[in-house]
Design a protein around this motif. Structure first.
Motif, PDB file in Angstrom:
ATOM      1  N   THR A   1       1.177  -1.288   0.275  1.00 31.84           N
ATOM      2  CA  THR A   1       0.175  -0.251   0.045  1.00 31.84           C
ATOM      3  C   THR A   1       0.710   1.134   0.178  1.00 31.84           C
ATOM      4  OG1 THR A   1      -1.794  -1.268   1.266  1.00 31.84           O
ATOM      5  CG2 THR A   1      -2.232   1.118   1.399  1.00 31.84           C
ATOM      6  N   LEU A   2       2.249   1.074   1.033  1.00 29.75           N
ATOM      7  CA  LEU A   2       3.223   2.240   0.521  1.00 29.75           C
ATOM      8  C   LEU A   2       3.801   2.124  -0.589  1.00 29.75           C
ATOM      9  CD1 LEU A   2       4.410   4.393   2.056  1.00 29.75           C
ATOM     10  CD2 LEU A   2       5.886   2.997   2.245  1.00 29.75           C
ATOM     11  N   GLY A   3       3.780   1.029  -1.858  1.00 28.82           N
ATOM     12  CA  GLY A   3       4.731   1.448  -2.621  1.00 28.82           C
ATOM     13  C   GLY A   3       3.281   2.206  -3.763  1.00 28.82           C
TER      14      GLY A   3
ATOM     15  N   ALA B   1       1.121  13.175   1.932  1.00 25.60           N
ATOM     16  CA  ALA B   1       0.560  12.789   3.920  1.00 25.60           C
ATOM     17  C   ALA B   1      -0.780  13.419   4.100  1.00 25.60           C
ATOM     18  CB  ALA B   1       1.654  13.473   4.751  1.00 25.60           C
ATOM     19  N   LEU B   2      -1.553  14.146   3.483  1.00 28.11           N
ATOM     20  CA  LEU B   2      -3.049  15.018   3.752  1.00 28.11           C
ATOM     21  C   LEU B   2      -3.008  14.142   3.358  1.00 28.11           C
ATOM     22  CD1 LEU B   2      -2.169  18.699   3.240  1.00 28.11           C
ATOM     23  CD2 LEU B   2      -3.247  17.657   5.341  1.00 28.11           C
ATOM     24  N   VAL B   3      -3.393  13.477   2.035  1.00 23.12           N
ATOM     25  CA  VAL B   3      -4.294  12.726   1.501  1.00 23.12           C
ATOM     26  C   VAL B   3      -4.521  10.960   2.389  1.00 23.12           C
ATOM     27  CG1 VAL B   3      -5.037  11.440  -0.066  1.00 23.12           C
ATOM     28  CG2 VAL B   3      -3.771  13.254  -0.943  1.00 23.12           C
ATOM     29  N   ALA B   4      -3.419  10.890   3.017  1.00 24.47           N
ATOM     30  CA  ALA B   4      -2.685   9.900   3.644  1.00 24.47           C
ATOM     31  C   ALA B   4      -4.223   9.804   5.297  1.00 24.47           C
ATOM     32  CB  ALA B   4      -1.832   9.366   4.118  1.00 24.47           C
TER      33      ALA B   4
ATOM     34  N   ASP C   1       1.798   4.828  10.218  1.00 26.99           N
ATOM     35  CA  ASP C   1       3.090   4.514   9.644  1.00 26.99           C
ATOM     36  C   ASP C   1       2.899   4.693   8.438  1.00 26.99           C
ATOM     37  OD1 ASP C   1       3.667   3.648  12.016  1.00 26.99           O
ATOM     38  OD2 ASP C   1       3.971   1.038  11.568  1.00 26.99           O
ATOM     39  N   LEU C   2       1.922   4.222   7.668  1.00 25.84           N
ATOM     40  CA  LEU C   2       1.987   4.738   6.248  1.00 25.84           C
ATOM     41  C   LEU C   2       1.996   6.199   6.256  1.00 25.84           C
ATOM     42  CD1 LEU C   2       1.331   3.095   3.673  1.00 25.84           C
ATOM     43  CD2 LEU C   2      -1.360   3.347   3.876  1.00 25.84           C
TER      44      LEU C   2
ATOM     45  N   ARG D   1       5.055  10.888   4.208  1.00 24.48           N
ATOM     46  CA  ARG D   1       6.368  12.347   4.688  1.00 24.48           C
ATOM     47  C   ARG D   1       7.305  12.225   4.431  1.00 24.48           C
ATOM     48  NH1 ARG D   1       8.706  14.844   4.327  1.00 24.48           N
ATOM     49  NH2 ARG D   1       8.771  17.941   5.528  1.00 24.48           N
ATOM     50  N   LEU D   2       8.440  11.152   4.961  1.00 23.08           N
ATOM     51  CA  LEU D   2       9.106  10.788   4.686  1.00 23.08           C
ATOM     52  C   LEU D   2      10.387   9.674   4.218  1.00 23.08           C
ATOM     53  CD1 LEU D   2       9.403  10.062   8.641  1.00 23.08           C
ATOM     54  CD2 LEU D   2      10.077  12.716   7.361  1.00 23.08           C
TER      55      LEU D   2
END
Length: 289
Positions: free
Chosen positions: A143-145, A194-197, A205-206, A211-212
């Motif tokens: 999901t991060l990818g 990160a705002l979308v997340a 953590d996602l 963000r990083l």
């Protein structure tokens, strides 16, 4: 408001500067339902099946994925229950999330013609890498990818001049993508992503890893949780695997810190060749029609 450093940063960005004017798309209703089911201690199989079947195109996409060389075990599936039995509950949820995210963020711009192709390749590479590591969730990595660059289409749709910035950021090898964005717009796609997340209620953590993921110094920052640092190192590695397949130059993050990422994950360079060979047919299957 949250007291976490990243949430404070996101609050500030939302209150001032160019991010204030951006429209963050709402989380799709089906994705909200899916997240609620999957957050339960024992997710309800029938509830996920109902969500998967609630949209004809999404159900067809799930069946098509189950029949692809990525997941197929040599026998075809014809419907959602068969697809879910083959894929398993959590991989089904990952694929449904991918479908719903792509629908919520339509990419009507020539610069983003291959956005979901690249994101899907990175997501599959992330899941593969996570399965080689101890204690890292392949579903979270996948999901991060998929989501780590989700800020790019939002910025392209909402920030004047961002198309030119995106072309420049992709071409430059002397600095990171985000630095080019910051110079031009005083924000970057990791903040917007990160705002979308956060808006979509994705795992903490996602959100942090989104963000990083261009912060090359984050691996040594012990204030960042170790599972997040593993995800960050895996992201750099997955990008390298995708770029190698596509014949693109390596990103500055790999050039600067590839060795550090391998050491952090306790991976030897010779393993990368085997992983690239294993991922080759998977990547090829995702070629656009």
């Amino acid at each position: 408001m949250s007291t976490s450093p990243i949430d404070r940063e996101l609050d500030h960005a939302r209150q001032s500067g160019p991010v204030r004017t951006l429209t963050i798309p709402p989380c799709p209703e089906l994705l909200t339902r899916l997240q609620a089911v999957m957050a339960e201690a024992d997710p309800d199989w029938d509830a996920v099946a109902a969500i998967a079947s609630a949209d004809v195109a999404m159900a067809a996409s799930l069946v098509r994925a189950a029949n692809s060389p990525v997941y197929s075990r040599g026998r075809g599936v014809d419907n959602v229950p068969q697809a879910m039995s083959l894929l398993g509950l959590r991989q089904t949820a990952v694929l449904l999330t991918q479908f719903l995210a792509a629908r919520a963020l339509p990419l009507n711009h020539p610069l983003l013609e291959t956005f979901w192709l690249g994101s899907s390749r990175r997501a599959l590479a992330m899941g593969y890498v996570a399965r080689q590591l101890y204690g890292t969730s392949p579903d979270l990595a996948h999901t991060l990818g998929l989501f780590c660059d989700v800020g790019i289409p939002v910025m392209l749709q909402g920030l004047p001049g961002y198309a030119g910035t995106l072309v420049e950021a992709r071409a430059r090898m002397d600095r990171t993508h985000t630095l080019t964005e910051q110079i031009a717009h005083k924000t970057d796609h990791t903040i917007v992503g990160a705002l979308v997340a956060r808006t979509w209620g994705l795992p903490e953590d996602l959100k942090t890893a989104i963000r990083l993921h261009h912060e090359v110094e984050a691996l040594e920052d012990r204030s960042i949780a170790e599972p997040v640092r593993v995800l960050l190192a895996a992201t750099v590695l997955a990008e390298h695997l995708v770029h190698s397949h596509e014949g693109h130059p390596d990103a500055p993050e790999w050039i600067q810190r590839g060795g550090d990422c391998l050491r952090h994950l306790q991976i030897h360079e010779h393993e990368l060749t085997h992983w690239q060979d294993a991922l080759q047919p998977v990547f090829e299957h995702l070629q656009p029609a």
